[in-house]
Design an enzyme around this catalytic site. Sequence first.
Site, PDB file in Angstrom:
ATOM      1  N   SER B 123      -3.213   5.784   4.402  1.00  0.00           N
ATOM      2  CA  SER B 123      -2.206   6.122   5.216  1.00  0.00           C
ATOM      3  C   SER B 123      -2.999   6.621   6.426  1.00  0.00           C
ATOM      4  O   SER B 123      -3.508   5.701   7.124  1.00  0.00           O
ATOM      5  CB  SER B 123      -1.673   7.547   4.640  1.00  0.00           C
ATOM      6  OG  SER B 123      -1.005   7.164   3.422  1.00  0.00           O
ATOM      7  N   HIS B 146       1.793   2.374   5.000  1.00  0.00           N
ATOM      8  CA  HIS B 146       3.477   2.775   4.956  1.00  0.00           C
ATOM      9  C   HIS B 146       3.700   3.612   5.997  1.00  0.00           C
ATOM     10  O   HIS B 146       2.973   4.130   6.780  1.00  0.00           O
ATOM     11  CB  HIS B 146       3.358   3.404   3.299  1.00  0.00           C
ATOM     12  CG  HIS B 146       2.660   4.829   3.604  1.00  0.00           C
ATOM     13  ND1 HIS B 146       3.508   5.924   3.881  1.00  0.00           N
ATOM     14  CD2 HIS B 146       1.543   5.302   3.158  1.00  0.00           C
ATOM     15  CE1 HIS B 146       2.587   6.848   3.666  1.00  0.00           C
ATOM     16  NE2 HIS B 146       1.453   6.552   3.244  1.00  0.00           N
TER      17      HIS B 146
END
Lengths: 68, 244
Positions: B123, B146
């Site tokens: 992330s 993501h």
Amino acid sequence: MILYTPMAHSDIFPVEMDSYSNLESVSYKGRTVYAERMPDGSYQIQQLLSSDPNDFLNAEFSPGRILS
Amino acid sequence: MSNNSEQKEEQQQDNQPNSSALVERIQQLGQSNIPQAPDSNIHVLSIIGQVEGHLQLPPQNKTTKYEHLLPQLIAIEQNPKIEGLIILLNTVGGDVEAGLALSEMIASISKPTVSIVLGGGHSIGVPIAVATKHSFIVPTATMTIHPIRLTGLVIGVPQTFEYLDKMQDRVIQFVVEHSNIKEEKFKDLMFAKGNLTRDIGTNVIGKDAVAYGLIDEVGGVKEAMNKLNEFIGPKVSPESGVVQ
């Protein structure tokens, strides 16, 4: 015990707030260390915060050491 | 045998303070002796656990606190003895703004910087990893790309949505500007379906991260140190300049 639930772990087992209070960030010999306050008032190093790799070789800042 | 053990006991009594310090050290670190080294011209910042932002996480979380790292980065920039910086990443992600703050700080340092992704750089670990001048990933490390998520109470859903969308754009822009990945490709990875069981996104492993252009090279400590020393350039010894 097996848990089968969509709830977060922290929702089921809330964190005890007193575990926050023992850990303090203190300055020791120019370095910031995370130290736990012991019942007798002394500090025990938990974590050293430094970008100098040699500080991590210095036994004075090793985790577990009691600061006097 | 008994003679031998007596001798040993005597020896132990002789260096009693020494041995107790040794025992203490073994208890603390699980090792007996720490080698001493000369001053290092390369400093190390480790981004571990969660990147902690405006909220303090419960104490059982391992966290990287940006309020600790930002002053260290300034100190590294200011200290003339420090010639290079290595960022070690093993993070699950965390606060977007704290992560972006760290990334921008690392990207704007004038000294040579190199990052190594170890284990995971997920992330918000992605922009931090690409912020350095050269980035490495070990073959077993993974990076999860993501969309940004939010937990907790939301007041004003459309506004929050728009805010999150812009925040996501900032992350994408940063990654695209500081790595060789194309914006289209990064978005494809970010919104891919079927790769992650409970989420949309992609888990990119070692070599793939390099193939996508996200990370510059596969490698570990040795490669990173070589690259950093290459950036720093040949050592100029202070004596060589002065002829008396």
